[in-house]
Design a protein around this motif. Structure first.
Motif, PDB file in Angstrom:
ATOM      1  N   ASN A   1      -4.331  12.488   1.628  1.00  0.00           N
ATOM      2  CA  ASN A   1      -4.272  12.659   3.081  1.00  0.00           C
ATOM      3  C   ASN A   1      -3.664  11.450   3.792  1.00  0.00           C
ATOM      4  O   ASN A   1      -3.654  11.437   5.036  1.00  0.00           O
ATOM      5  CB  ASN A   1      -5.677  12.925   3.624  1.00  0.00           C
ATOM      6  CG  ASN A   1      -6.266  14.217   3.088  1.00  0.00           C
ATOM      7  OD1 ASN A   1      -5.534  15.191   2.860  1.00  0.00           O
ATOM      8  ND2 ASN A   1      -7.571  14.239   2.858  1.00  0.00           N
ATOM      9  N   ASN A   2      -3.183  10.458   3.010  1.00  0.00           N
ATOM     10  CA  ASN A   2      -2.555   9.262   3.580  1.00  0.00           C
ATOM     11  C   ASN A   2      -3.458   8.563   4.599  1.00  0.00           C
ATOM     12  O   ASN A   2      -3.052   8.228   5.722  1.00  0.00           O
ATOM     13  CB  ASN A   2      -1.213   9.618   4.232  1.00  0.00           C
ATOM     14  CG  ASN A   2      -0.208  10.096   3.202  1.00  0.00           C
ATOM     15  OD1 ASN A   2      -0.181   9.629   2.059  1.00  0.00           O
ATOM     16  ND2 ASN A   2       0.629  11.055   3.604  1.00  0.00           N
TER      17      ASN A   2
ATOM     18  N   GLU B   1      -5.578   5.520   6.171  1.00  0.00           N
ATOM     19  CA  GLU B   1      -5.419   4.062   6.225  1.00  0.00           C
ATOM     20  C   GLU B   1      -6.683   3.410   5.653  1.00  0.00           C
ATOM     21  O   GLU B   1      -7.661   3.165   6.371  1.00  0.00           O
ATOM     22  CB  GLU B   1      -5.175   3.614   7.666  1.00  0.00           C
ATOM     23  CG  GLU B   1      -3.860   4.114   8.238  1.00  0.00           C
ATOM     24  CD  GLU B   1      -3.614   3.585   9.639  1.00  0.00           C
ATOM     25  OE1 GLU B   1      -4.487   2.819  10.132  1.00  0.00           O
ATOM     26  OE2 GLU B   1      -2.577   3.932  10.227  1.00  0.00           O
TER      27      GLU B   1
ATOM     28  N   ASP C   1      -0.219   5.891  -3.998  1.00  0.00           N
ATOM     29  CA  ASP C   1      -1.351   6.455  -3.279  1.00  0.00           C
ATOM     30  C   ASP C   1      -2.655   6.328  -4.069  1.00  0.00           C
ATOM     31  O   ASP C   1      -3.685   6.875  -3.668  1.00  0.00           O
ATOM     32  CB  ASP C   1      -1.094   7.929  -2.946  1.00  0.00           C
ATOM     33  CG  ASP C   1      -0.952   8.791  -4.202  1.00  0.00           C
ATOM     34  OD1 ASP C   1      -0.743   8.204  -5.295  1.00  0.00           O
ATOM     35  OD2 ASP C   1      -1.048  10.023  -4.102  1.00  0.00           O
TER      36      ASP C   1
ATOM     37  N   THR D   1       0.814  -1.216   0.000  1.00  0.00           N
ATOM     38  CA  THR D   1       0.000   0.000   0.000  1.00  0.00           C
ATOM     39  C   THR D   1       0.847   1.265   0.000  1.00  0.00           C
ATOM     40  O   THR D   1       0.351   2.342  -0.332  1.00  0.00           O
ATOM     41  CB  THR D   1      -0.926   0.001   1.220  1.00  0.00           C
ATOM     42  OG1 THR D   1      -0.130  -0.112   2.407  1.00  0.00           O
ATOM     43  CG2 THR D   1      -1.901  -1.171   1.157  1.00  0.00           C
ATOM     44  N   GLU D   2       2.116   1.163   0.390  1.00  0.00           N
ATOM     45  CA  GLU D   2       2.977   2.339   0.426  1.00  0.00           C
ATOM     46  C   GLU D   2       3.610   2.636  -0.918  1.00  0.00           C
ATOM     47  O   GLU D   2       4.245   3.683  -1.080  1.00  0.00           O
ATOM     48  CB  GLU D   2       4.072   2.138   1.483  1.00  0.00           C
ATOM     49  CG  GLU D   2       3.526   1.933   2.892  1.00  0.00           C
ATOM     50  CD  GLU D   2       4.627   1.622   3.890  1.00  0.00           C
ATOM     51  OE1 GLU D   2       5.802   1.558   3.434  1.00  0.00           O
ATOM     52  OE2 GLU D   2       4.335   1.445   5.083  1.00  0.00           O
TER      53      GLU D   2
ATOM     54  N   ASN E   1      -4.943   9.258  -2.757  1.00  0.00           N
ATOM     55  CA  ASN E   1      -5.085   9.330  -1.301  1.00  0.00           C
ATOM     56  C   ASN E   1      -4.078  10.355  -0.780  1.00  0.00           C
ATOM     57  O   ASN E   1      -3.005  10.024  -0.243  1.00  0.00           O
ATOM     58  CB  ASN E   1      -4.836   7.943  -0.686  1.00  0.00           C
ATOM     59  CG  ASN E   1      -5.094   7.917   0.809  1.00  0.00           C
ATOM     60  OD1 ASN E   1      -5.612   8.876   1.388  1.00  0.00           O
ATOM     61  ND2 ASN E   1      -4.706   6.816   1.443  1.00  0.00           N
TER      62      ASN E   1
END
Length: 429
Positions: free
Chosen positions: A65-66, A68, A47, A43-44, A63
């Motif tokens: 705003n990072n 989860e 985004d 997932t890293e 994504n």
């Protein structure tokens, strides 16, 4: 490992697709199995996030705003205008491959995710979904009153109820400028008209195919490729429109699933027009079984006659022999004898007249019984014939010889006759 004490757990919020929430249609038809879900840092790596809305509509977002996020989370995403509510269906490296398949025109098509959906957002979202069916029925009536040759198949409200997308089907081009004005005045939202095909409509409505499973277009298929009748010809499927057509009245998409394998296997077969020559006769190709690698030949070009089934390798071998001027004795190899295609006759050694013997005995018995019954009748008839008067013999003598049938009646008659004679004799002169 102690298998008896293992504890199994069924989850409804799995992030890979192998859970009871990801199997089946539900509200997320286009599930994609995340093969890289167990890879560290999946997932890293990016985004990008895949978000699905009603039925077959998908979009990709950043994504920024990072957050989860995992598969199954409801999020609020950027829309024009306002925001929309969708569910996360894929995260990680596989999203990059999905973006390539989507053929997005530019980076402007990829918007951003605002936040995870709150309770207020979900209440407004459910309110918008509750208005869709009534809006579709009323919009169909408005289009009918305007005399437009179109069918409104579905309506989708945006998550904030500021916009409505009308999906319609039309064979020809439709001028719906007046329709947009009437719809905007009736529902007080921003109107967007989107034309779809028959396959897209079937995907949005859903249903069960002839295979017994849910439609592919309603479960996992997003992009539709063209299907032609050549796919059915390569697979030796009968060109029956009723069997080849799907729920959308178009050719089934599953015709393209195995056509590549059939085309690859068909390269190992000889040409259909090639004639195999043997010492006895010439053979023409009658039918083929591509998956089994067998070819059936017939001595008649137009009908089945003296059918011989051989392998494709044997057919190519005979063709090579014919090119060299050689002709084999038969299509079958020398070490193989032709198996008879005749069915096994269980009554081959039995006589066809084995049941007629009993019938003859019954007939003979019936004849003997009938002869015995007819003998006394013939004797009686002979006696009657003897008693018949001959020519020239007086009738009285014959009658005198006959026995009276009823003696009592004869006595009465004699008594009456005697009484009459006495009366006449004793009568006064």
């Amino acid at each position: 490992m102690d298998y008896k004490n293992l504890k199994y757990k069924i989850t409804n919020d799995g992030d890979r697709g192998l859970c009871c929430g990801a199997c089946g249609r539900q509200d997320r038809q286009l599930n994609t199995y995340d093969w890289l879900g167990d890879v560290p840092g999946n997932t890293e790596d990016t985004d990008l996030v895949e978000v699905q809305f009603k039925n077959t509509r998908k979009a990709y977002y950043h994504n920024v705003n990072n957050l989860e996020l995992k598969k199954g989370d409801w999020v609020a995403v950027e829309a024009n205008p306002g925001h929309d509510i969708g569910v996360v269906t894929l995260t990680g490296r596989l999203v990059k491959l999905q973006v390539k398949k989507a053929n997005l025109k530019g980076p402007d098509d990829i918007r951003r995710i605002y936040r995870i959906a709150k309770e207020v957002d979900m209440q407004k979202y459910k309110e918008a979904k509750g208005r869709e069916h009534a809006t579709m029925i009323e919009s169909r009536q408005i289009a009918k009153n305007l005399g437009l040759q179109m069918k409104i198949g579905d309506v989708e409200y945006q998550g904030d109820c500021n916009k409505a997308i009308f999906y319609y089907i039309a064979d020809e081009r439709v001028d719906f400028r007046q329709l947009i004005k009437d719809l905007a005045a009736t529902f007080h939202v921003r109107i967007e008209m989107k034309q779809i095909g028959a396959r897209q409509e079937a995907g949005r409505i859903g249903g069960t195919g002839p295979c017994g499973r849910e439609l592919c277009c309603a479960t996992w298929m997003k992009s539709f490729s063209s299907v032609s009748t050549n796919a059915a010809r390569f697979q030796d499927i009968s060109l029956n429109p009723q069997k080849l057509a799907g729920m959308c009245a178009k050719l089934k998409c599953c015709l393209n699933y195995e056509v590549d394998n059939y085309m690859e296997a068909g390269k190992r077969f000889p040409n259909k027009e090639t004639i195999l020559q043997t010492i006895d006769s010439d053979y023409y190709q009658f039918k083929t079984d591509i998956l089994a690698g067998l070819i059936t030949y017939s001595t008649d070009k137009r009908m089945a006659a003296n059918l011989e089934t051989i392998t494709a390798e044997r057919a190519l071998e005979i063709i090579a022999m014919n090119k060299n001027g050689e002709k084999p004795d038969s299509l079958q190899p020398d070490d193989m004898q032709k198996e008879s295609d005749r069915p096994i006759d269980l009554l081959a050694n039995e006589s066809l007249t084995r049941f007629d013997r009993a019938k003859k005995k019954k007939k003979n018995r019936n004849k003997q019984n009938s002869s015995k019954q007819s003998a006394p009748q013939s004797q009686q008839q002979g006696q009657n014939r003897q008693q018949e008067p001959q020519q020239g013999q007086p009738r009285q003598q014959v009658e005198g010889q006959r026995k009276p049938k009823n003696r009592n009646n004869d006595r009465r008659n004699n008594d009456n006759r005697g009484g009459r004679n006495d009366y006449h004799n004793n009568a006064p002169q």
